[in-house]
Design an enzyme around this catalytic site. Structure first.
Site, PDB file in Angstrom:
ATOM      1  CD  GLU A   1      -2.901  -1.367   2.458  1.00  0.00           C
ATOM      2  OE1 GLU A   1      -2.835  -0.569   3.334  1.00  0.00           O
ATOM      3  OE2 GLU A   1      -4.288  -1.569   1.970  1.00  0.00           O
TER       4      GLU A   1
ATOM      5  CG  ASP B   1      -7.601  -5.437   5.078  1.00  0.00           C
ATOM      6  OD1 ASP B   1      -7.090  -5.684   6.068  1.00  0.00           O
ATOM      7  OD2 ASP B   1      -7.713  -4.390   4.589  1.00  0.00           O
TER       8      ASP B   1
ATOM      9  CD  GLU C   1      -9.657  -1.289   8.318  1.00  0.00           C
ATOM     10  OE1 GLU C   1      -8.786  -2.014   8.804  1.00  0.00           O
ATOM     11  OE2 GLU C   1      -9.669  -0.732   7.109  1.00  0.00           O
TER      12      GLU C   1
HETATM   13  C1  GCU Z   1      -6.056  -2.239   5.779  1.00  0.00           C
HETATM   14  C2  GCU Z   1      -6.634  -0.740   6.542  1.00  0.00           C
HETATM   15  C3  GCU Z   1      -5.282   0.042   6.428  1.00  0.00           C
HETATM   16  C4  GCU Z   1      -4.040  -0.748   7.145  1.00  0.00           C
HETATM   17  C5  GCU Z   1      -3.745  -1.800   6.213  1.00  0.00           C
HETATM   18  C6  GCU Z   1      -2.744  -2.635   6.918  1.00  0.00           C
HETATM   19  O1  GCU Z   1      -6.091  -1.876   4.489  1.00  0.00           O
HETATM   20  O2  GCU Z   1      -7.490  -0.302   5.957  1.00  0.00           O
HETATM   21  O3  GCU Z   1      -5.440   1.260   7.416  1.00  0.00           O
HETATM   22  O4  GCU Z   1      -2.986   0.257   6.991  1.00  0.00           O
HETATM   23  O5  GCU Z   1      -5.020  -2.617   6.254  1.00  0.00           O
HETATM   24  O6  GCU Z   1      -2.921  -3.582   7.598  1.00  0.00           O
HETATM   25  O7  GCU Z   1      -1.533  -2.343   6.735  1.00  0.00           O
END
Ligand code: GCU
Length: 684
Positions: free
Chosen positions: A270, A343, A371
């Protein structure tokens, strides 16, 4: 004059009386005061940790008055790690921390009226760690209980008040009482500033507050730190200067914090930097950090949560990336794997990496913060979700190779084992926002200690300790039973009103609270939209991960891969996870898919409505503050469950083109208004 004095004294007495009877604000968690009696304690060893054990026994002793209790360091081979043995008048353990854990267990058993003689308990995992997604400005990623207890607050976020220290100690005590022994203090999306000298000083102070309770401190690190704070030109893990930079940094940290636990790393995920930025692998990156930490016995928890914008099914990517690297990691590296391949969804099958990796230790990562499960607005007890994952059979070494067995050292011996939970803790008075979210913190700790515990036991323990007064008070059996039933059903209810039958990730973008199955956007990557996951069309709905689809099924061992691959043998709870299924497909109960989907959504709403009714009947059984808080939150949950049902059914109906079955209640919203509503930031 004398009269005035008397009036003042009476007024003062009334004030102190009132503060004794102060309202239940939930701050005491499951560790509320009970009316203890005197106990005499001797110990073969003294230390800060043992002193805490002695103080706890004196404060909470509910056994025979004036008993003599001995704390004993013992070499009994049946006691492992920080485990312990409880005897009639002794607590035996190998370590001082084991004595503290034995103390908490003994007090818990006294309160719950459970037998304690010759009770031995050993931890399932050697490292039981909370991951705080806390940013240094005090905000918390996916946090729903106020600001960070570690960062932010005053001036530059670095000064430390007495109040901070008190809070850290209370936090450490709560953790120790359930066996948690580690905390990663900052977000996996890590600021480089955490490794600067000023922040490390604060980490040292936090570590000092946590240490007597046996909580080791860990940090998330940014892979680009050598560039961003070290002023090197690159962060290439094979570059000698980069290696040296990390070695120096590790030495600097251990000078401040001799028992520092190690690093947690989110790399090439990400948008985070990582070894692949330099054409290197996850092994190169992890091993470089492992070498820096090894002289001090530190570990690297390398996250497997990686996926790229590519045509490949997102849920397959982590396995494809890491399986070829199996066996190449240094001994002090462990792979941290989310419970499911996507996730933290309300329901996912387990990640195939648990059964896939055979020479690399793997640790489960659970998400305690809600979440995708209603934030701190909804009552969702997550223990059943984790229990389902831990008990899932991977068939790695044949039948019985559960996720628990693959990770706790049962199937293969490793130097250490670990488990992580993404914390739900913040500065809110009750720590977690929703009183029942405390149960998720509690359940994580209890399962990390003993991964064979059942959710129903954990729920019962938590309810009694959290809500009921000491044992002299008549235990309110009906309250315990009703609340336990609500808790045990709550996760399945959330699955029903959010995404039943294997649906996943149809959340509103960004806040992940409400529904947005319609969400699609050409400007962002497909796997960040909802339509990518449900693939609804006029023929049917679901993601085809069979051998004729993305073939994710073949990342599982037989017989699972075939079981999942075959529409008729695929468990219905994973149906639309693995298959694109025609609307007219007949389920095991004879109903067609569309009808069953409608019934499930409706059932989820009805389940929350019945939680409301059952809770309302509990009025007077517990304090009015927490009763009212939960009552009000259940109202919100009911409202939002209805929104989920209406949004999903009205949206999917555009594809199924079938009537909503007349046996269920009609939607009460219209689709367009829900699209507007769930877009709004206020709807978080
Ligand atoms: C999910 C979450 C993010 C987090 C990511 C992770 O995508 O929405 O906020 O950073 O997981 O676990 O790294």
């Amino acid at each position: 004059m004398a009269n005035i004095k008397r009036i003042i004294i009476v007024a003062l007495l009334m004030i102190s009386q009132a503060s004794i009877l102060k309202a239940e604000d939930g701050h005491a968690l499951w560790l509320r005061n009970h009316s203890a009696v005197k106990v005499n304690i001797s110990s073969t060893v003294r230390s800060a940790t043992v002193d805490l054990a002695i103080a706890e026994l004196k404060k909470g002793w509910l056994g025979k008055e004036n008993m003599y209790i001995k704390l004993n360091l013992s070499k009994n081979p049946s006691i492992k790690g920080d485990g312990f043995q409880l005897e009639e008048s002794a607590i035996n353990a190998r370590t001082e921390l084991g004595l503290l854990y034995g103390t908490y267990e003994l007090l818990r058993r006294q309160y719950l009226n459970l037998p304690q003689r010759n009770f031995i308990s050993n931890p399932s995992y050697s490292r039981r760690i909370l991951n705080h997604w806390d940013n240094l400005d005090g905000s918390i990623e996916r946090g729903y209980a106020g600001s960070s207890i570690f960062w932010g607050n005053a001036a530059n976020g670095l000064d430390i008040t007495n109040q901070d220290q008190e809070k850290w100690k209370a936090y450490a005590r709560a953790n120790a009482s359930i066996g948690i022994n580690g905390a990663v203090l900052n977000n996996v999306n890590a600021s480089v500033k955490i490794l600067s000298p000023a922040y490390l000083e604060k980490v040292k102070a936090i570590a000092e507050s946590l240490r007597p309770y046996g909580i080791k401190t860990y940090l998330s690190v940014n892979f680009s730190s050598p560039v961003l704070i070290g002023k090197l030109k690159k962060a290439d893990p094979l570059d000698p200067q980069v290696k040296q930079w990390w070695k120096n940094k590790a030495a600097e940290i251990y000078k401040l914090i001799p028992d520092f636990g190690g690093f947690l790393v989110k790399a090439n995920s990400e948008g985070q930097p990582g070894p692949q930025d330099y054409g290197r692998t996850h092994v190169d990156g992890a091993n470089m950090l492992a070498d820096a930490l090894a002289p001090f016995n530190g570990i690297v928890m390398w996250r497997a949560f990686v996926y790229n914008p590519s045509p490949e099914d997102r849920t397959k990517q982590a396995y494809k990336e890491f399986l070829p690297l199996d066996g190449a990691f240094k001994k002090n590296v462990i792979l941290q794997v989310k419970n499911g391949p996507l996730d933290f969804q309300p329901r996912e099958p387990f990640s195939p990496l648990f059964g896939g990796m055979s020479k690399t230790p793997v640790m489960p990562e659970f998400q305690i913060t809600q979440e995708y499960l209603g934030a701190s607005k909804q009552l969702v007890f997550l223990s059943t979700l984790w229990e389902e994952c831990l008990n899932s059979d991977t068939y790695k070494n044949g039948k019985g190779s559960t996720v628990a067995a693959c990770t706790d050292g049962t199937l293969s011996k490793t130097d250490f084992t670990a488990i992580a939970g993404v914390a739900n803790i913040g500065n809110d008075v009750n720590w977690t926002g929703h009183t029942f979210a405390q149960a998720n913190w509690y359940a994580f700790g209890r399962l990390a200690w003993n991964n064979k515990l059942e959710s129903k036991t954990i729920a019962e323990e938590w309810i009694k300790q959290t809500f009921l007064d000491d044992k002299e008070k008549k235990t309110n059996a009906n309250f315990v039973k009703t609340t336990q039933e609500i808790m045990l059903e709550s996760r399945e209810a959330a699955v029903n009103y959010m995404m039943p039958l294997g649906l996943h990730h149809i959340f509103a973008e960004g806040h992940h609270y409400g529904p947005a199955p319609w969400f699609s956007n050409d400007k962002i990557r497909a796997d960040w939209t909802s339509v990518y996951y449900h693939k609804a069309d006029t023929l049917g709905i679901g993601f085809d991960r069979t051998r004729s689809g993305s073939d994710a099924v073949d990342q599982y061992h037989e017989p699972l891969s075939s079981t999942f691959n075959n529409l008729s043998s695929c468990p219905e709870m994973y149906l639309l996870w693995f298959h694109h299924v025609p609307w007219s497909y007949r389920l095991k109960n004879g109903k067609d898919l569309w009808t069953e989907l409608c019934i499930r959504y409706d059932h989820g709403v009805q389940q929350v409505r019945s939680f409301q009714k059952d809770w309302d009947k509990m009025k007077g059984a517990i304090d009015s503050e927490r009763f009212a808080e939960v009552q009000s939150k259940l109202r919100t949950q009911s409202r939002d469950a209805q929104i989920w049902k209406d949004a999903c059914l009205l949206y999917f109906q555009q594809f199924s083109k079938r009537e909503i079955p007349f046996e269920i209640e009609r939607p009460v919203h219209d689709l367009q208004s829900l699209k507007e509503l769930t877009k709004s930031r206020d709807y978080e």
